[in-house]
Design a protein around this motif. Structure first.
Motif, mmCIF file in Angstrom:
data_model
loop_
_atom_site.group_PDB
_atom_site.id
_atom_site.type_symbol
_atom_site.label_atom_id
_atom_site.label_comp_id
_atom_site.label_asym_id
_atom_site.label_seq_id
_atom_site.Cartn_x
_atom_site.Cartn_y
_atom_site.Cartn_z
ATOM 1 N N SER A 55 0.830 -1.212 0.000
ATOM 2 C CA SER A 55 0.000 0.000 0.000
ATOM 3 C C SER A 55 0.860 1.255 0.000
ATOM 4 C CB SER A 55 -0.923 -0.004 1.226
ATOM 5 O OG SER A 55 -1.780 -1.128 1.212
ATOM 6 N N VAL A 56 1.922 1.237 0.791
ATOM 7 C CA VAL A 56 2.832 2.393 0.833
ATOM 8 C C VAL A 56 3.520 2.571 -0.522
ATOM 9 C CG1 VAL A 56 4.891 3.354 1.926
ATOM 10 C CG2 VAL A 56 3.198 2.157 3.315
ATOM 11 N N LEU A 57 3.958 1.467 -1.106
ATOM 12 C CA LEU A 57 4.658 1.542 -2.391
ATOM 13 C C LEU A 57 3.727 1.971 -3.519
ATOM 14 C CD1 LEU A 57 6.865 -1.683 -2.111
ATOM 15 C CD2 LEU A 57 7.523 0.684 -1.625
ATOM 16 N N VAL A 58 2.489 1.483 -3.499
ATOM 17 C CA VAL A 58 1.516 1.898 -4.515
ATOM 18 C C VAL A 58 1.258 3.398 -4.421
ATOM 19 C CG1 VAL A 58 -0.926 1.760 -5.166
ATOM 20 C CG2 VAL A 58 0.392 -0.328 -4.814
ATOM 21 N N GLY A 83 -3.590 16.387 -12.106
ATOM 22 C CA GLY A 83 -4.564 17.181 -11.377
ATOM 23 C C GLY A 83 -5.622 16.358 -10.662
ATOM 24 N N ASP A 84 -5.353 15.075 -10.457
ATOM 25 C CA ASP A 84 -6.311 14.200 -9.784
ATOM 26 C C ASP A 84 -5.955 14.034 -8.310
ATOM 27 O OD1 ASP A 84 -7.657 13.752 -12.194
ATOM 28 O OD2 ASP A 84 -6.300 12.110 -12.736
ATOM 29 N N ASP A 85 -6.846 13.390 -7.582
ATOM 30 C CA ASP A 85 -6.606 13.116 -6.166
ATOM 31 C C ASP A 85 -5.430 12.149 -6.042
ATOM 32 O OD1 ASP A 85 -6.641 12.516 -3.494
ATOM 33 O OD2 ASP A 85 -8.646 11.625 -3.480
ATOM 34 N N PRO A 86 -4.342 12.532 -5.371
ATOM 35 C CA PRO A 86 -3.156 11.665 -5.293
ATOM 36 C C PRO A 86 -3.378 10.396 -4.483
ATOM 37 C CG PRO A 86 -2.883 13.583 -3.890
ATOM 38 C CD PRO A 86 -4.119 13.826 -4.702
ATOM 39 N N THR A 87 -4.483 10.329 -3.726
ATOM 40 C CA THR A 87 -4.742 9.141 -2.906
ATOM 41 C C THR A 87 -5.762 8.194 -3.552
ATOM 42 O OG1 THR A 87 -6.539 10.200 -1.661
ATOM 43 C CG2 THR A 87 -4.291 10.497 -0.824
ATOM 44 N N SER A 88 -6.273 8.534 -4.718
ATOM 45 C CA SER A 88 -7.364 7.744 -5.290
ATOM 46 C C SER A 88 -6.949 6.305 -5.574
ATOM 47 C CB SER A 88 -7.881 8.414 -6.568
ATOM 48 O OG SER A 88 -6.839 8.549 -7.530
ATOM 49 N N ARG A 100 -8.340 2.742 -3.618
ATOM 50 C CA ARG A 100 -8.894 1.568 -4.300
ATOM 51 C C ARG A 100 -8.099 0.313 -3.954
ATOM 52 N NH1 ARG A 100 -9.626 5.381 -8.574
ATOM 53 N NH2 ARG A 100 -7.648 4.754 -9.532
ATOM 54 N N HIS A 101 -6.787 0.483 -3.842
ATOM 55 C CA HIS A 101 -5.936 -0.643 -3.460
ATOM 56 C C HIS A 101 -6.294 -1.141 -2.064
ATOM 57 C CE1 HIS A 101 -2.328 -3.136 -3.667
ATOM 58 N NE2 HIS A 101 -1.984 -2.705 -2.462
ATOM 59 N N LEU A 102 -6.513 -0.237 -1.139
ATOM 60 C CA LEU A 102 -6.870 -0.617 0.230
ATOM 61 C C LEU A 102 -8.242 -1.289 0.281
ATOM 62 C CD1 LEU A 102 -5.594 2.535 2.154
ATOM 63 C CD2 LEU A 102 -4.645 0.219 2.283
ATOM 64 N N VAL A 103 -9.171 -0.825 -0.548
ATOM 65 C CA VAL A 103 -10.490 -1.464 -0.610
ATOM 66 C C VAL A 103 -10.341 -2.912 -1.070
ATOM 67 C CG1 VAL A 103 -12.698 -1.477 -1.818
ATOM 68 C CG2 VAL A 103 -11.779 0.669 -0.943
ATOM 69 N N LEU A 119 1.579 -7.022 -3.286
ATOM 70 C CA LEU A 119 2.149 -5.684 -3.363
ATOM 71 C C LEU A 119 1.621 -4.895 -4.549
ATOM 72 C CD1 LEU A 119 4.380 -7.251 -1.550
ATOM 73 C CD2 LEU A 119 5.842 -5.338 -2.195
ATOM 74 N N SER A 120 1.532 -5.523 -5.709
ATOM 75 C CA SER A 120 1.133 -4.805 -6.915
ATOM 76 C C SER A 120 -0.321 -4.356 -6.853
ATOM 77 C CB SER A 120 1.332 -5.690 -8.151
ATOM 78 O OG SER A 120 2.697 -5.926 -8.400
ATOM 79 N N TYR A 121 -0.584 -3.246 -7.498
ATOM 80 C CA TYR A 121 -1.944 -2.720 -7.605
ATOM 81 C C TYR A 121 -2.752 -3.625 -8.526
ATOM 82 C CZ TYR A 121 -5.701 0.558 -8.819
ATOM 83 O OH TYR A 121 -6.921 1.154 -9.027
#
Length: 397
Positions: free
Chosen positions: A41-44, A56-61, A65-68, A362-364
């Motif tokens: 999650s940190v690496l993604v 210009g998008d949300d940097p956490t988006s 999704r990865h955490l979900v 690890l991978s998204y």
């Protein structure tokens, strides 16, 4: 009179066998997998933040999704781990057929091409990669076919039974070859080979499988069944200096990113290669390059050790399983995780050809995460239903 005398604590009545001590869920395995999910999650986030900010998008988006996907996968793993894996025998054929149906759907208009591989289903706005669930299905299907004979008759395998096991693997392999997805084919073959070895199938079958794989590879190359970009990847692997700005770009940038990390790394979110977006597909196939650059040899080495721990615990679970079915399911999952991690990390270091395989945990990627954690649930289930002192024992032949 003896019946009236209370037994001291810690003793049992004469003649009554000691209760079998169950090993319980493997908490070491669970902790290692959770640590890999957290690290991923940190690496993604580090890999996707610069690209999203530049757009210009949300940097956490992406990391959200990865955490979900991780939360859903952990829920699936818990549901599988809390049951009795032996009941999966009756569901294994259905799981296998559903997986084959998913791969077949790729041949319909529902199939979509991503990065040159026709391996995604787009249904109701949701993207699914069926081959990930096919890996789980193959683990169960092979274990079911090979365990039935040994546990029933206690004798060696017939040619028909081994041929049936190979046929079970051949169907998804053939469907994946049509995409084409060479990396997933390699994983499916690794699962088949590992299960045959653990099941103590006669050596002539293992040798025959290896010869068939070599012949198949030659036929594929000679018949030009590989996509142009896949041929180029193998050419770049054979000659790392071939077209460094073209077909060799991904591999060269991956090595530069990992090499720039040194011993301790540049620091989280401080990698110049990662921040500069030089490594393509860095949040998926090349996620290990983020670890190499930003956490250095120490952090990347810790990830390798965590994978080694997962494989080791999986081997222990296979050894302690109460029946051959459990042993083969656990062994299949171990071969899957072990080979895929080796191939992914190896391709970032230039030790293996680039095949587009994600790094487990690890991978998204939502589908891969769900399938990986479902397989972990199987391992935890087998562990919970095993004896702490059981050892693999079955006749050879």
């Amino acid at each position: 009179m003896a019946l009236l005398i209370p037994h001291a604590r810690g003793t049992r009545p004469p003649g009554r066998p000691a209760p079998e001590r169950r090993s319980g869920h493997d908490l070491v395995l669970a902790a290692a997998v959770l640590a890999l999910c957290v690290a991923g999650s940190v690496l993604v986030y580090s890999a996707t933040r610069p690209r999203l900010q530049a757009a210009g998008d949300d940097p956490t988006s992406s990391v959200v999704r990865h955490l979900v996907s991780i939360v859903l996968g952990l829920g699936l793993a818990a549901a599988i781990a809390l049951g009795d894996y032996r009941r999966l025998r009756m569901y294994a054929p259905l799981v296998y057929l559903l997986a084959i149906a998913g791969l077949a759907l790729l041949l319909t208009p529902f199939g979509a091409t991503v990065n040159g591989s026709h391996s995604w289903l787009n249904i109701a706005g949701i993207s699914i990669q069926p081959v990930e669930f096919a890996k789980v299905a193959l683990c169960l299907g092979l274990a079911l076919v090979l365990a039935e004979r040994r546990e029933g008759a206690g004798t060696g395998f017939t040619h028909l039974e081994v041929f049936l096991a190979c046929g079970l693997a051949a169907v998804p392999i053939a469907l994946v070859a049509l995409q084409p997805d060479l990396g997933s084919i390699m994983v499916l073959v690794a699962i088949l080979a590992g299960v045959l070895v653990v099941a103590a199938v006669p050596a002539r079958w293992i040798v025959g499988l290896a010869i068939t794989a070599v012949i198949g590879a030659v036929v594929v190359v000679q018949a030009n069944l590989l996509s142009e970009y896949q041929v180029a990847r193998f050419a770049a692997f054979a000659n790392p200096n071939l077209d460094p700005s073209g077909v060799g770009y991904n591999a060269n940038q991956a090595r530069i990113a990992i090499g720039s990390g040194g011993l301790t790394g540049t620091g989280l979110f401080q990698g110049t290669q990662t921040g500069g977006k030089f490594v393509p597909e860095q949040h998926t196939d090349f996620i290990f390059t983020v670890a190499g650059e930003e956490t250095g040899l120490i952090g990347a080495g810790a990830i390798v050790l965590l994978f080694a721990l997962v494989v080791w615990r999986g081997c222990l679970i296979a050894r302690r399983a109460p029946d051959l079915f459990g042993t083969l399911v656990a062994a299949a999952v171990v071969c899957w995780f072990g080979f895929q991690a080796f191939e992914n990390i190896g391709m970032t270091l230039g030790l293996m050809p680039i095949t587009g395989l994600p790094l487990p945990f690890l991978s998204y990627g939502g589908t891969a995460m769900l399938a990986n954690l479902a397989a972990v649930g199987l391992l935890l289930n087998i562990s919970a239903n095993s004896s702490a002192t059981a050892r693999l024992a079955y006749p050879t032949g």
